[in-house]
Design an enzyme around this catalytic site. Structure first.
Site, PDB file in Angstrom:
ATOM      1  N   GLN A 718       0.818  -1.208   0.000  1.00 52.00           N
ATOM      2  CA  GLN A 718       0.000   0.000   0.000  1.00 52.00           C
ATOM      3  C   GLN A 718       0.851   1.258   0.000  1.00 52.00           C
ATOM      4  OE1 GLN A 718      -2.829  -0.177   3.223  1.00 52.00           O
ATOM      5  NE2 GLN A 718      -3.396  -2.282   2.768  1.00 52.00           N
ATOM      6  N   CYS A 719       0.202   2.392  -0.287  1.00 54.12           N
ATOM      7  CA  CYS A 719       0.851   3.698  -0.207  1.00 54.12           C
ATOM      8  C   CYS A 719       1.059   4.060   1.272  1.00 54.12           C
ATOM      9  CB  CYS A 719      -0.016   4.773  -0.854  1.00 54.12           C
ATOM     10  SG  CYS A 719      -0.315   4.541  -2.632  1.00 54.12           S
ATOM     11  N   PRO A 720       2.177   4.702   1.623  1.00 56.28           N
ATOM     12  CA  PRO A 720       3.260   5.141   0.748  1.00 56.28           C
ATOM     13  C   PRO A 720       4.415   4.145   0.669  1.00 56.28           C
ATOM     14  CG  PRO A 720       3.580   6.102   2.896  1.00 56.28           C
ATOM     15  CD  PRO A 720       2.340   5.246   2.990  1.00 56.28           C
ATOM     16  N   ILE A 721       4.246   2.953   1.263  1.00 58.28           N
ATOM     17  CA  ILE A 721       5.345   2.000   1.319  1.00 58.28           C
ATOM     18  C   ILE A 721       5.742   1.553  -0.082  1.00 58.28           C
ATOM     19  CG2 ILE A 721       6.102  -0.205   2.290  1.00 58.28           C
ATOM     20  CD1 ILE A 721       5.634   2.013   4.323  1.00 58.28           C
ATOM     21  N   ASN A 722       4.764   1.467  -1.010  1.00 58.52           N
ATOM     22  CA  ASN A 722       5.106   1.047  -2.363  1.00 58.52           C
ATOM     23  C   ASN A 722       6.084   2.025  -3.025  1.00 58.52           C
ATOM     24  OD1 ASN A 722       3.206   3.094  -2.701  1.00 58.52           O
ATOM     25  ND2 ASN A 722       1.591   1.689  -3.340  1.00 58.52           N
TER      26      ASN A 722
END
Length: 784
Positions: A718-722
């Site tokens: 998921q964002c923002p980990i991607n």
């Protein structure tokens, strides 16, 4: 003044009505707690930490510019008595907080506030926060003119626009009347300092400052704008922030990071584009600003007059103290403003009545007349805040008690002290000549409350500087350290409180650091168990009860310590064939992430029990690891001879927990797939490793198409980990390298390409695949 001056915009009344509907749905079970949180936090209603039978809430009421009438002050006290904990808390942003409110009574509280011309709308969330003003505006002899009308008018304008409540992060604005910058204009996202040019009233404009994570002093954006242009300036900055603020990474989302990303010249260029656009819209009538003259007519600017600062301990006054204080306002014909130092400023004091007034105030609450040295600014800390690490108010009380034991002449040589219970700087430790930032450290296998000592801040027009970190001190040593520091300052030649920073620059900083280092010794737990407790607490220091919030700093440091300990113990165990070390690696790994689930313990059996419950049972860690934990316990009890045969399982556990840790977002939520979801998808535990599925004909086709391109599969991330993972994957690659990323539909494919483009990488392809995910082809940018 008894009647409200500030006009509540109609949109706020409408939003309050919507909140009441959301509340009704939540209480009926038709709205989840998480979704309801998205409605209540922007309304200024926060969940509170504490030992309550049922969850309690804090309501942060906006007091624009600290401008408060007696009638409003009385109402707030009555609300605290009837619905809350019976006291008011004055904040460092001139707000007033009501604590321990029942959520089902919050709608009644909001209705009563509206009737009095008050609202908590925008007291939390990604919103325009309370706009600050110099408390002495209108009575300061050094002030260029009274900025109260400007502060109230701009507050009304921004609150009326719903776009003010959906920003990348909080947006903070302040006004100051003079070069002394009492309103803290130079440390906010946007600051206005009163200025006169050819007899015209206007402002110097400062932008992109702020404390907390990677603090920055604001830079001068404009030398002068006319007073009626403040609306266009604030609107232009808001639009710039809305467009370029990082919505993916909350830890880098504030306006100062936009400045850092673009540089000041580009930031100013972008601002001027929006500024001209906004002014053009205003000229055509497309945009309508608040009538500044309305507030100028309402505000009775006084002449230079004597004022008196009131410093209630920890910024708290109970119901009866507020009522008694209101009676004194009436008796001595005084007005008041809330300050940005957790206190109140009495205005219009008659010097001939000063001593009588002080006697009456002392009878209300002795701490009201505390000197700066005794009245530390301290955030609420772990006492009520879910983000708090340390009990900062209790430390402030301990400091006061210790300083009261020495001569007044000595203690008054100390400047005002600023204390934050975590790195978020709600106690404004960055602007203290002496500041303390709460943190936690593990010593002798146990957590201990600590604070970083900061020295040497200054706030003034064009000369603002933040305090610098020096030594980490255990919480229990700080009062004694300050007592000895006061003694040392009393013995210093040519020292005065006004010259504290000069003293630092002429050898004093080194002397204070050397003194502080005397107070860093850690006693054994068996000799001094209460040293391992925070001030005012009867139990060993723990982070249990700390929960998700806007920043995980502090908790994440403890997780990192445990994971590093697990890795080090594992490597030692393998190198020395030592099962004891491998056992410690298992325990440290299992303990590491329990903190983000509100559990903190040193007992091995409890660690294993809670880990099974919080991680294995909830499918964050594979069920097979339960057997590993059981064998570890068997080893500890002597029922198993060694753990070396389990080394690969131990390593796998540590790596899975590293993946979970790296996936944490700013709300302390894991953003990778659970192990069951991963298994169902045929993926591995990290859900973000490089692979091309051998079971999918479409993936084979994609593999043939991409030929030698590198691939990073970010489906399920998921964002923002991607974006973070994409960025890290690109970093070691040479410029011009082409990489394919797999991304999910929705926010991932919407946000990641934009974030990569902002870092000058080139997007070559953005195509939806037959399986539903997207292929994003990226060419790495040349090195800067």
């Amino acid at each position: 003044m008894s009647e409200a001056v500030f006009r509540i915009p109609e949109t706020i009344r409408e939003d309050t009505g919507k909140f009441k509907k959301n509340l009704k749905q939540f209480l009926a079970g038709d709205l989840s707690a998480e979704r309801f949180k998205g409605y209540r936090v922007p309304m200024g209603i926060y969940g509170q930490r504490g030992d309550f039978k049922e969850e309690k809430y804090m309501v942060r009421v906006r007091i624009p510019g600290g401008f408060l009438t007696e009638k409003q002050f009385r109402l707030l006290a009555e609300l605290s008595r009837d619905y809350g904990a019976g006291y008011l808390h004055f904040t460092t942003r001139q707000d007033i907080q009501l604590h321990q409110i029942e959520i089902d009574e919050s709608a009644e509280v909001l209705d009563k506030l509206l009737k009095a011309g008050l609202s908590p709308r925008g007291g939390g969330g990604n919103t325009v926060r309370n706009i600050m003003n110099s408390p002495t505006a209108g009575v300061d002899p050094a002030g260029r003119f009274d900025t109260t009308a400007h502060c109230l008018a701009l507050s009304e304008y921004l609150l009326a626009d719903r776009s003010s409540f959906n920003l990348p992060r909080k947006y903070k604005i302040a006004f100051s009347v003079s070069h002394q910058d009492q309103g803290l204009a130079t440390i906010n996202d946007l600051g206005f300092i009163a200025s006169l040019q050819d007899g015209r009233r206007g402002f110097k404009v400062y932008a992109a400052g702020g404390m907390g994570n990677q603090p920055a002093v604001a830079f001068k954006l404009l030398d002068f704008v006319a007073e009626n242009e403040i609306f266009a300036v604030a609107e232009a900055i808001k639009r710039l922030f809305d467009r370029y603020g990082d919505r993916n990474n909350r830890n880098q989302a504030r306006l100062r990071f936009v400045r850092r990303r673009f540089g000041e010249a580009k930031f100013k260029e972008l601002f001027l584009e929006y500024f001209e656009q906004v002014k053009a819209e205003a000229e055509t009538g497309e945009l309508k600003f608040t009538d500044l003259d309305y507030y100028k007519d309402k505000i009775e600017s006084g002449k230079a007059a004597e004022v008196l600062n009131l410093n209630p301990l920890n910024g708290d006054l109970n119901y009866q103290e507020v009522i008694d204080l209101i009676q004194l306002l009436e008796k001595y014909d005084l007005s008041l403003r809330t300050t940005n130092r957790q206190g109140l400023l009495l205005r219009g004091v008659d010097s001939s009545q000063l001593e009588a007034l002080k006697e009456d105030l002392a009878a209300v609450n002795q701490s009201l007349l505390d000197s700066d040295a005794l009245s530390a600014v301290a955030c609420k800390g772990a006492s009520t805040c879910r983000l708090g690490l340390c009990h900062s108010p209790n430390l402030a009380e301990a400091i006061r008690e210790n300083l009261l034991e020495i001569e007044q002449q000595k203690r008054d040589l100390l400047p005002q002290i600023y204390i934050s219970g975590c790195p978020n700087s709600c106690g404004q430790h960055h602007i203290g000549k002496i500041g303390f930032e709460g943190k936690a450290k593990r010593e002798n296998g146990r957590l201990i409350p600590y604070y970083s000592l900061l020295l040497g801040a200054e706030v003034s027009e064009e000369n603002t500087q933040y305090a610098q970190k020096t030594v980490d001190l255990p919480a229990k040593r700080i009062p004694s350290f300050l007592v000895e520091l006061a003694e040392k300052l009393a013995a210093a030649e040519d020292y005065s409180l006004e010259r504290f920073n000069d003293y630092l620059e002429t050898g004093g900083r080194e002397a204070i650091i050397q003194l502080a280092q005397k107070y860093t010794e850690i006693p054994a737990y068996s000799k001094e168990a209460d040293f391992y407790q925070d001030w005012g607490q009867n139990e060993d220091f723990s982070l249990a009860g700390r929960g998700p919030g806007e920043c995980g700093t502090g908790v994440l440091e403890i997780v990192r310590l445990d994971l590093d300990q697990a890795e080090a113990a594992y490597e030692q165990g393998i190198a020395e064939e030592d099962s004891d070390s491998l056992y410690q690696a298992i325990i440290a790994a299992a303990r590491s992430l329990l903190i983000v689930r509100g559990v903190d313990t040193e007992k091995d059996r409890v660690i294993i029990k809670e880990f099974k419950k919080k991680f294995i049972a909830e499918d964050w860690v594979a069920e097979s690891k339960e057997e590993l934990l059981e064998q570890a316990l068997d080893y500890r009890l002597g029922d198993q001879e060694e753990l070396l045969s389990l080394s690969s399982e131990i390593k796998d556990l540590i790596e899975r927990l590293e993946d979970l840790f790296n996936s944490l977002n700013s709300s302390l939520e894991f953003t990778i797939k659970k192990v069951t979801a991963v298994e169902d998808a045929g993926d591995n535990d990290s859900a973000a490793t490089d692979f091309v599925s051998k079971n999918s004909e479409n993936d084979k086709a994609a593999a043939a198409e991409k030929e030698n391109y590198k691939l990073k599969d970010l489906r399920g991330v998921q964002c923002p980990i991607n974006f973070v993972k994409a960025k890290l994957f690109l970093e070691p690659l040479p410029a011009g390298e082409i990489v394919d990323f797999y991304l999910d539909e929705g926010e991932p494919i919407k946000n990641v390409p934009r974030s990569l483009e902002n870092e000058d990488h080139e997007i070559l392809k953005n195509e939806k695949q037959p399986e539903g995910h997207y292929l994003l082809r990226v060419k790495k940018a040349a090195a800067n």
